[in-house]
Write an enzyme that holds these catalytic residues in place. Structure first.
Site: not given
Length: 462
Positions: A81, A157, A181
């Site tokens: 990420k 996310s 997330s």
């Protein structure tokens, strides 16, 4: 030998490289080729580290030729990420504002540990801005669609992290989890997503969202990959004051111990309402496979979710106050509006939410004196459509973004370790079921998941 990334996990890739069935350079070149080809439609990657990946691949091949130990994850491609620091790259955290920052000078601890184990970083992955969201529809860097249906969201996310694994581009990725997330996109994309105990893994070099809630963890397509990555990432870290000094406990050797003697129950109450029928059918399927019928109630879970909202909004807004004052136009509008609301939360609300948190944690500790594992849905539905703002669940119209964390927020709120296991349905989109344990009982979670995987449960149809 050509490695099929859609079928091969990290453990098998490392074995193939160590035994000479393929070279690291060949494998990484093929991996990068697939990423470039697929990223046009999936938009998982925000940066592809081609040069450094190929250089690392050549070094591993040289080490193997010289008889050196190339590491547990030798030659395994991975991505992270884009809120993890990578030396030489600017850490975006999904934000336009952060693109103006200088490049990171050193890798995040988690990235460094994977590299030390021989894994090869191939890029950074898309996310909701500042990790505030469950959809990965980023106004700056675009949306990441679901590999199973490109008209639908991947979740967030850590949407890019889940989608990259689900699409077979890399076998393992790293994400972060504040309120769900990791687990939400894992569920919607049909992969394993692991949120260990709060503070178990170092967050050093990770751009934080809400410090008292943030966790880091892996995505993968197999339980043994989750266990391997988790074992590599364990260990204290002076760079992260939250990281525990508790000695590591390796989980991989315990995967085949089975579930005999484990006290497992299904969460009812809050976790048995508010979702679509197939969500609860998935939980029952897991329960049937494990041969369990016991149910437990986690009290006041709905209040835990409300308190998590308050803490998240207040802590998140506090990190961005200056930019909210001086350049609000440079935020993703969805993120900006929630941060502005968080900045207006009264201090006594935040304090009361933290008091409730301590009480709630004590209640859950009592439950874990009676059971070892709790099962619950991960998401209340399958992946909604891209751009969808509202959805109807159980006859009630609700907003998509806040309600995808219905079943994940009450658990990360008190830092419990949780694994979302994929339920891949032959006639429908994926779902996930959460396997939950008391703090530092990650090994029990992975034992249950390995049992389910061995029974080929996660690929059966509901």
């Amino acid at each position: 030998m050509t490695i099929n990334f859609n079928q091969t996990d990290a453990v098998a890739i490392a074995s193939a490289i160590k035994t000479g069935k393929t070279t690291t350079e060949t494998l990484i070149s093929k991996c990068l080729e697939q990423i470039y080809e697929s990223n046009r439609k999936l938009n998982c990657f925000t940066a592809i580290t081609t040069e450094s990946a190929l250089n690392s691949a050549k070094q591993i091949d040289t080490d193997i030729a010289q008889g050196k130990n190339p590491g547990l994850l030798a030659g395994v491609p991975f991505a992270v990420k884009n809120l993890y620091d990578i030396a030489g790259l600017t850490t975006l955290a999904g934000a336009k504002i952060n693109a103006e920052n200088p490049p990171a000078t050193q890798d995040a601890t988690a990235v460094a540990k994977l590299k030390q184990a021989g894994a090869i970083l191939v890029g950074t992955l898309n996310m909701d801005e500042y990790a505030y969201g469950f959809v990965t529809e980023n106004s700056h860097y675009g949306a990441t669609p679901n590999p199973h249906d490109l008209t639908r969201i991947s979740g967030g996310s850590s949407g890019g992290s889940a989608a990259a694994v689900a699409a077979g581009l890399v076998p393992i990725t790293l994400g972060s989890d504040t309120n769900g997330s990791i687990r939400v996109p894992a569920s919607l994309c049909g992969v394993f997503g692991f949120k260990p105990t709060y503070g178990r893994l170092s967050r050093a070099g990770v751009f934080l969202f809400a410090s008292s809630l943030d966790h880091v963890g892996p995505f993968a397509r197999s339980v043994r990959d989750i266990a391997t990555v988790y074992d590599v990432l364990q260990g204290s870290d002076a760079r992260d004051p939250i990281c525990t000094k508790r000695p590591p406990e390796t989980c991989f050797p315990q995967l085949n111990e089975g579930i005999k003697g484990l006290r497992i129950a299904i969460a009812d109450g809050h976790f048995a309402k508010g979702g679509e029928p197939e969500v609860f059918a998935a939980v029952e399927q897991v329960a049937d496979a494990l041969g369990i019928t016991q149910r437990v109630t986690i009290p006041e879970a709905h209040r835990a979710r409300a308190a998590a909202y308050i803490i998240t909004a207040a802590e998140g807004a506090n990190l961005h106050l200056e930019n909210l004052r001086t350049r609000p136009q440079d935020f993703d509008p969805a993120t900006r509006d929630r941060f502005l609301a968080g900045a207006l939360i009264p201090a006594d609300w935040y304090i009361q939410a933290q008091r409730f948190r301590r009480w709630y944690q004590g209640c859950v500790e009592e439950i874990f004196k009676e059971v070892d594992i709790i099962l619950a849905p991960t998401t209340p539905c399958v992946a909604p459509l891209l751009g969808q703002e509202k959805m109807t669940i159980a006859g009630e119209e609700v907003l998509v973004r806040p309600n995808l964390g219905l079943y994940t927020q009450p658990l990360s709120f008190i830092g419990l370790p949780v694994l979302s296991v994929p339920i891949r349905r032959t006639n429908g989109l994926p779902l996930g079921v959460q396997i939950i344990a008391a703090p530092y009982n990650e090994a029990l979670i992975l034992r249950v998941a390995a049992f389910l995987e061995m029974e080929q449960f996660s690929s059966s149809a509901i």
